[in-house]
Design a protein around this motif. Structure first.
Motif, PDB file in Angstrom:
ATOM      1  N   ALA A  46       0.832  -1.201   0.000  1.00  0.00           N
ATOM      2  CA  ALA A  46       0.000   0.000   0.000  1.00  0.00           C
ATOM      3  C   ALA A  46       0.866   1.250   0.000  1.00  0.00           C
ATOM      4  O   ALA A  46       0.583   2.224  -0.709  1.00  0.00           O
ATOM      5  CB  ALA A  46      -0.935  -0.020   1.214  1.00  0.00           C
ATOM      6  N   ILE A  47       1.953   1.235   0.780  1.00  0.00           N
ATOM      7  CA  ILE A  47       2.827   2.410   0.818  1.00  0.00           C
ATOM      8  C   ILE A  47       3.469   2.626  -0.544  1.00  0.00           C
ATOM      9  O   ILE A  47       3.488   3.748  -1.078  1.00  0.00           O
ATOM     10  CB  ILE A  47       3.894   2.234   1.917  1.00  0.00           C
ATOM     11  N   LEU A  48       3.961   1.521  -1.138  1.00  0.00           N
ATOM     12  CA  LEU A  48       4.598   1.654  -2.459  1.00  0.00           C
ATOM     13  C   LEU A  48       3.592   2.137  -3.501  1.00  0.00           C
ATOM     14  O   LEU A  48       3.896   3.008  -4.323  1.00  0.00           O
ATOM     15  CB  LEU A  48       5.196   0.300  -2.877  1.00  0.00           C
ATOM     16  N   ILE A  49       2.385   1.566  -3.441  1.00  0.00           N
ATOM     17  CA  ILE A  49       1.340   2.003  -4.375  1.00  0.00           C
ATOM     18  C   ILE A  49       1.037   3.477  -4.155  1.00  0.00           C
ATOM     19  O   ILE A  49       0.878   4.248  -5.102  1.00  0.00           O
ATOM     20  CB  ILE A  49       0.069   1.145  -4.197  1.00  0.00           C
ATOM     21  N   ALA A  55       3.377  10.027  -7.215  1.00  0.00           N
ATOM     22  CA  ALA A  55       4.458  10.431  -8.113  1.00  0.00           C
ATOM     23  C   ALA A  55       3.985  10.437  -9.564  1.00  0.00           C
ATOM     24  O   ALA A  55       4.279  11.368 -10.305  1.00  0.00           O
ATOM     25  CB  ALA A  55       5.647   9.488  -7.942  1.00  0.00           C
ATOM     26  N   ALA A  56       3.276   9.384  -9.943  1.00  0.00           N
ATOM     27  CA  ALA A  56       2.807   9.313 -11.326  1.00  0.00           C
ATOM     28  C   ALA A  56       1.338   8.945 -11.331  1.00  0.00           C
ATOM     29  O   ALA A  56       0.992   7.779 -11.478  1.00  0.00           O
ATOM     30  CB  ALA A  56       3.629   8.274 -12.103  1.00  0.00           C
ATOM     31  N   PRO A  57       0.468   9.932 -11.138  1.00  0.00           N
ATOM     32  CA  PRO A  57      -0.957   9.602 -10.992  1.00  0.00           C
ATOM     33  C   PRO A  57      -1.511   8.972 -12.262  1.00  0.00           C
ATOM     34  O   PRO A  57      -1.182   9.428 -13.361  1.00  0.00           O
ATOM     35  CB  PRO A  57      -1.618  10.967 -10.746  1.00  0.00           C
ATOM     36  N   PRO A  58      -2.316   7.927 -12.117  1.00  0.00           N
ATOM     37  CA  PRO A  58      -2.977   7.358 -13.290  1.00  0.00           C
ATOM     38  C   PRO A  58      -3.992   8.351 -13.846  1.00  0.00           C
ATOM     39  O   PRO A  58      -4.373   9.293 -13.142  1.00  0.00           O
ATOM     40  CB  PRO A  58      -3.662   6.110 -12.715  1.00  0.00           C
TER      41      PRO A  58
END
Lengths: 657, 110
Positions: A46-49, A55-58
């Motif tokens: 969850a933290i990585l996601i 950082a790079a929003p979908p």
């Protein structure tokens, strides 16, 4: 990284399966490793996601992941799908990280308990269900997680099932929340029959297109969903189950109050905010319920003796703040308070657990006292948690979130001074009741019946406490009021999923005055608690000698008599009816129709046609047996006679036929 | 067989020969059914076989075919086999039960 989203609910469920199936064959160490890692990994993911997402929003700040179609029946095809946006990201982070810390704490706290594996299995299932709830793409899948946490709360509240009282508390929680769930299920049926889908995003679009603001259907659907939220989040009038839910182990309380169960209702309303904003009366009801609940629970918390019940009422009260915020349309403020509340409430429960453990299962705050020096870790962490709960200005997370709610309760479109006043009064109560606990437990002279066991808690208890304490302090600095830099990182982020609160009463002077009043409430209540409970306790004792006040105190202690009221209104009539009606007409009909008639038939029908057929068959078989066995006599001459007779017969047939 | 005897046989009406055969057969059957002594039973069976042979011979003579006499030869062979096996069984039975009563040895045990 985002494609790993499906692992977040799956891993805890896998941990549950492993522990449930093979828990009894595993040692403590491997149970702890499996139980904790199956929550730690999702927290890490969850933290990585989260980092990836920011950082790079979908595109559109939304990531969807469809696993498979659950059912496909005539236009109804809910999927097993996950939906990640700013709101569910915050929720999933809170759920997994807090759950991980609580699991880590439990590995030491629960050691020596018979149900060690069972405990972690249930806890994993709890976390898995909650992750399904917050990540679900459609309302049916959400409802699966919703019922999952309900089941787990039942299992965990009744964890020490040998004591019947715990079983009662578990049943109470289950049944009371079920009342809300029924309303919610009806709401889902209504939404599906009128709008044809349960996928949340298309559903919200259709709601917006097809239902005008204030239409009856919108109001009805929102009211039914509110019923579910009220049950799960223990709000007025279904708040009665939560204080009794303290029967479970302390980490369970921490999990239920901070990360999983009770936040589900807040999340549901935030998730379906489009529907709620189309139903202004229901939204007002949300705000009023929140305001009412936070006051009722605040007064009740003030009269409790059991340290965990104080915290339970405190949770009800703080969820009340979240409902207040939801009701006035301050969606992101509600979620912000949900997050900070998760930090400090988990912290409070866990440090209270240390106190209770070291006093050998003592829950009564009047038998504690003077523990400041003996349990330094518990003292400092509980103090930080309490300060955050009481919204101690500037340094605590609770201050920023509660402040935001109070300001928006005044200023936003749905807000009004009355709601603000309720929230402000609640803030005073909060400071009073929680610092009452702090002063009674950690200051003054020791009143403990048994001297505290001052064995140092191990690292697995200390680390979660320190992490949570740090979060309770700094967790609010991402969102500050205008006169403190006006940082709005949190609401900016959440506003990708939730609309900002519409501010209608905007005035810098108002805001400053209100901020100062909030700060005054917080500081004043702490000071008052100091005076009343530590400095001049005799004054309060004197007051309690007045019978009327003592009676009010008792009334608050028992949660405003809601239990009595419900017992009187629902439980007793029901039991009485069941008792009075145990020989009623229908019973008699059954007795006549089934028992009597059947017995009569049985008697009459001893020798019926079928019986004859069967006994005839039996006799025929017997006859044939005798006849055949006679031919096997071994008498040579009889054989010869039979052969002769047979030959004569054949000759006759040959001649005359 | 000379011409005279053939003529003499042909002079006998067929039904006389058949009647005789039938009476002999019936006597044999009655003997099997009523006698208890195994030797008599065997002898009665011989009588029945002879009756059957007589019937074949009469029929053969009537149609002037040799088949009847061939069948008689067969029957004689069968009778010889039957007697030899039967007498051997009789000896065993007598040694075992000290009796030749057919009813007394009616219990068949494996």
């Amino acid at each position: 990284m985002l494609s790993l989203l499906w692992l977040i609910p799956t891993l805890p469920l896998a941990g549950f399966l492993v522990l449930a199936l093979s828990g009894r064959y595993l040692g403590h160490r491997s149970i702890a490793v499996i139980g904790t890692s199956s929550v730690a990994l999702p927290a890490l993911i969850a933290i990585l996601i989260g980092i990836d997402f920011i950082a790079a929003p979908p595109p559109g700040f939304v990531f969807r992941q469809e696993a498979w179609t659950w059912i496909a029946v005539a236009g109804f095809s809910p999927g097993i799908g996950f939906y990640l946006d700013a709101l569910s990201l915050v929720m999933v982070l809170v759920v997994t990280v807090i759950s991980f810390l609580i699991h880590l704490y439990s590995t030491e706290f629960m050691i020596g308990d018979d149900g060690y594996a069972r405990f972690f299995a249930y806890m994993n299932l709890f976390v898995g269900s909650m992750c399904i709830l917050v990540l679900a793409d459609n309302l049916l899948f959400l409802y699966l997680g919703w019922e999952g946490v309900g089941l787990c709360s039942y299992l965990l509240i009744g964890f020490w099932y040998r004591d019947p009282a715990n079983g009662r508390a578990a049943r109470k929680a289950f049944i009371v929340t079920r009342i809300g769930d029924t309303a919610m299920a009806l709401g889902l049926f209504l939404l599906f029959t009128h709008l044809g889908t349960l996928d949340i995003q298309p559903l919200m679009q259709r709601v917006m297109q097809q239902w005008p603001e204030g239409s009856e259907l919108a109001i009805l659907a929102a009211a039914l969903l509110l019923g579910g939220a009220v049950g799960k989040s223990a709000q007025f009038p279904l708040q009665v189950w939560l204080p009794d839910a303290m029967a479970g182990p302390t980490p369970v309380s921490a999990l239920m109050h901070a990360a999983t169960m009770v936040t589900a209702g807040v999340y549901l309303i935030a998730r379906t905010h489009v529907l709620f904003s189309l139903a202004p009366p229901v939204q007002l009801a949300v705000a009023v319920i929140g305001a009412l609940t936070l006051l009722l629970a605040g007064f009740s918390a003030l009269a409790q003796k059991d340290i965990k019940r104080v915290l339970a009422y405190s949770t009800i009260s703080q969820i009340g703040y979240m409902f207040l915020a939801l009701g006035v349309g301050a969606w992101s403020a509600a979620i912000f308070h949900l997050m900070t509340h998760a930090f400090f409430k988990a912290l409070l429960f866990l440090s209270a657990g240390v106190v209770i453990m070291s006093l050998h299962e003592e829950h009564d705050i009047f038998r504690m006292g003077g523990l400041r020096k003996k349990l330094p870790v518990a003292f400092w962490t509980f103090l930080i948690g309490s300060a955050s709960l009481a919204a101690l200005p500037l340094v605590t997370a609770g201050f920023y979130s509660k402040d935001l709610i109070l300001w928006q309760a005044w200023s936003s479109a749905g807000g009004n001074p009355w709601l603000w006043a309720a929230g402000w009064g609640g803030a005073i109560l909060t400071g009073l009741y929680i610092f009452r606990v702090v002063f009674l437990v950690f200051f003054g002279e020791a009143r403990a019946a048994t001297p505290p066991d001052t064995r140092r808690p191990g690292l697995r208890i200390t680390i979660p406490l320190i992490v949570l304490a740090a979060l309770s302090l700094v967790g609010g600095w991402i969102e500050t009021p205008p006169f403190l830099g006006n940082l709005t990182l949190f609401s900016d982020f959440v506003q990708h999923a939730l609309p900002p609160a519409r501010v209608v009463h905007d005035g810098k002077n108002d805001e400053t005055i209100l901020e100062l009043l909030a700060i005054a409430a917080s500081l004043g209540s702490i000071a008052l608690a100091y005076l009343l409970f530590l400095r001049y306790p005799a004054f309060l004792h004197g007051l309690m000698l007045i019978p009327a006040l003592a009676r009010i105190r008792k009334f608050w202690h028992f949660g405003w008599g809601f239990d009595w009221f419900y017992e009187f209104l629902f439980v007793w009539p029901y039991l009485w009816l069941a008792y009075a009606d145990r020989h009623d007409v229908i019973d008699n009909i059954y007795k006549m129709a089934i028992s009597f008639t059947l017995r009569w038939l049985q008697k009459v029908d001893r020798h019926d046609v079928i019986d004859y057929i069967y006994s005839g068959l039996a006799e025929l078989c017997l006859f044939l047996y005798r006849a055949l066995s006679a031919t096997q006599s071994g008498q040579v001459r009889r054989y010869a006679a039979a052969i002769a007779a047979g030959s004569i017969g054949i000759i006759f047939i040959g001649i005359f036929a | 067989m000379t011409m005279r005897t053939a003529e003499a046989i042909a002079a006998i009406p067929m039904h006389h020969g058949l009647m005789l055969a039938a009476i002999l057969f019936a006597l044999g059957v009655i003997g099997v059914l009523v006698r208890r002594n195994l030797i008599f039973i065997l002898m009665s069976i011989e009588i029945m076989l002879n009756a059957a042979g007589l019937a074949f011979v009469v029929a053969g003579a009537r149609w002037e075919q040799a088949d009847g006499q061939v069948m008689l030869i067969f029957i004689l062979a069968v009778a010889a086999v039957e007697v030899s096996v039967g007498l051997a069984l009789l000896l065993l039975l007598h040694r075992r039960f000290q009796t030749l009563d057919a009813d007394a040895v009616s219990k068949m045990r494996g």
